[in-house]
Design a protein around this motif. Structure first.
Motif, PDB file in Angstrom:
ATOM      1  N   ALA A 313       0.950  -1.106  -0.054  1.00 19.74           N
ATOM      2  CA  ALA A 313      -0.114  -0.009   0.001  1.00 19.74           C
ATOM      3  C   ALA A 313       0.695   1.168   0.067  1.00 19.74           C
ATOM      4  N   THR A 316      -0.204   5.027   1.683  1.00 14.90           N
ATOM      5  CA  THR A 316      -1.615   5.290   1.781  1.00 14.90           C
ATOM      6  C   THR A 316      -2.286   4.395   3.042  1.00 14.90           C
ATOM      7  N   TRP A 317      -1.115   3.470   3.538  1.00 16.01           N
ATOM      8  CA  TRP A 317      -1.557   2.714   4.856  1.00 16.01           C
ATOM      9  C   TRP A 317      -2.045   3.618   6.052  1.00 16.01           C
ATOM     10  N   PRO A 318      -3.290   3.524   6.406  1.00 17.73           N
ATOM     11  CA  PRO A 318      -3.643   4.322   7.634  1.00 17.73           C
ATOM     12  C   PRO A 318      -2.738   4.191   8.753  1.00 17.73           C
ATOM     13  N   THR A 328      -6.653  -2.788   2.477  1.00 19.64           N
ATOM     14  CA  THR A 328      -6.061  -1.395   2.448  1.00 19.64           C
ATOM     15  C   THR A 328      -5.819  -0.748   3.703  1.00 19.64           C
ATOM     16  N   ASN A 330      -7.644  -0.093   6.519  1.00 18.98           N
ATOM     17  CA  ASN A 330      -8.670   0.532   7.221  1.00 18.98           C
ATOM     18  C   ASN A 330      -9.375  -0.450   8.243  1.00 18.98           C
TER      19      ASN A 330
END
Length: 414
Positions: A313, A316-318, A328, A330
């Motif tokens: 990812a 963009t990985w939280p 993803t 989340n």
């Protein structure tokens, strides 16, 4: 010369706007002051206590609420006005956020339309009983216009009532919300008694659950073995964690070297706030539990898999530490987890059950293996052992019968 310290407590002067406090002839203490009332007016209220401190505390609480813009309820006002006050000024400080949301929905959907126009002071037990009986026999699809809101009406609107009535458990829940609100009105001396307590709704039958058998549980785990959330389902079956507790786990909560997990929070969706970490259901639900070696192994594999997904990812990985996430990164929605669970049940060729029945499966299998009730209570995080005993009474009776049959066999055939 008399100093303020020498002045009797009943005669001390108070600042302007703080009200007055004095002792009555019957030895009780009375406090009086002006607060905000419905209609943006002010009214003088009186509260009572067995001590000066108690009466003063009650008055101070009401004046503080008034200063925050919350009008004091009036027994002459409607039940709807009092319920609104109770939700906004009282319940919001004592209930968990998702519980407060359910209370609000219950009051707006059932209590206000049914009893809201009644005067709080004139509400009787007969009013409550008559309304509950009517609610019990009313089709909710007709009453709430559910069918009318559909693109293609199929029952009530076209004259074919579907008889969608409330379950006994829902009726008992609505009744309990009303009792809670009126109980606070009694404590605030708005009314003399809680009329809802004088109404019997009957004890609803507990919700039936169908836990998996040991063979079915093995069959389910075999079907979930190749799924990316295999570690979650294995942890659910081995520990009996609730859905929100599983999704709220972080890597900081796990000690894979020591083989333990600390349950500190639950992940819930709140209206207008999205997925939010909340405290556990009860204080007893905050607990530390051991992890079986099989779960430790699965979690280590899951951690490696998650590291691979995080690298794929990129940026963009939280930034959070949840153990179980989407591809993803989340947090996982409870509804999405339920869909995945049902798909795995179909894949395994098993009957349809709720995700929560995995928790019941854990407790039932432990009982059948002879594990003591107090150990199961601690593992599940029940507040009282009576809860565990009540929920799994049918299992205990079966085990007791087997034990007595074994004893009978021993006595009859030495």
């Amino acid at each position: 010369m008399t100093t303020p310290r020498d002045t009797p407590a009943s005669r001390r002067s108070r600042a302007n706007g703080d009200g007055t406090v004095y002792q009555r002839k019957d030895s009780r203490w009375e406090a009086a002051g002006y607060v905000l009332a419905p209609g943006n007016t002010r009214k003088r209220i009186r509260v009572y206590g067995t001590t000066r401190k108690e009466a003063l505390a009650k008055l101070t609480e009401k004046i503080a609420a008034s200063n925050r813009g919350l009008p004091a309820p009036s027994a002459q006002g409607s039940l709807a006005a009092y319920l609104t006050y109770w939700l906004d000024a009282v319940a919001v400080h004592h209930l968990r956020e998702n519980t407060h949301t359910r209370y609000t929905a219950c009051i707006n959907r059932y209590l206000v339309p049914g009893l809201g126009k009644k005067k709080l002071a004139k509400l009787t037990a007969k009013d409550v009983r008559t309304w509950l009986n009517q609610l019990r026999t009313t089709c909710q699809c007709c009453a709430r216009g559910i069918d009318a809101a559909r693109d293609q009406p199929r029952c009530c609107v076209i004259g074919s009532c579907c008889s969608k009535r409330l379950s006994p458990l829902t009726l008992a829940y609505i009744h309990s919300v009303l009792k809670s609100a009126l109980e606070h009105a009694v404590r605030e001396e708005e009314i003399l008694r809680n009329v809802a307590r004088n109404v019997r709704t009957g004890t609803p039958r507990p919700r039936r659950f169908e836990p998996l058998t040991a063979d079915e549980a093995r069959q389910f785990l075999a079907a979930a073995n190749e799924h990316r959330l295999h570690a979650l389902f294995e942890l659910a079956l081995h520990t009996g964690l609730r859905k929100g507790e599983l999704l709220g786990l972080t890597w900081a909560d796990l000690d894979l070297d020591d083989g333990t997990a600390t349950i500190r929070r639950t992940l819930q969706r709140l209206q207008g706030q999205g997925l939010t970490p909340l405290p556990t259901k009860t204080r007893a639900s905050e607990r530390r539990i051991p992890l079986p070696p099989r779960c430790v192994h699965s979690l280590k594999l899951h951690r490696d898999q998650q590291d691979t997904e995080r690298k794929a990812a990129g940026g963009t990985w939280p930034e959070h530490d949840y153990v179980f996430t989407s591809t993803t990164g989340n947090p996982i929605e409870q509804t999405n987890l339920t869909r995945t669970f049902q798909a795995l049940l179909r894949q395994a060729g098993l009957r349809r059950i709720r995700f929560h029945d995995l928790r019941h499966t854990t407790a039932t299998l432990l009982l059948e293996q002879g594990v003591e009730l107090v150990v199961i209570k601690e593992l599940l995080g029940h507040a009282h052992i009576g809860v565990t005993a009540t929920v799994y009474a049918h299992v205990r009776i079966r085990l007791q019968r087997d034990a007595l049959n074994t004893l009978g066999t021993a006595l009859n055939h030495p």
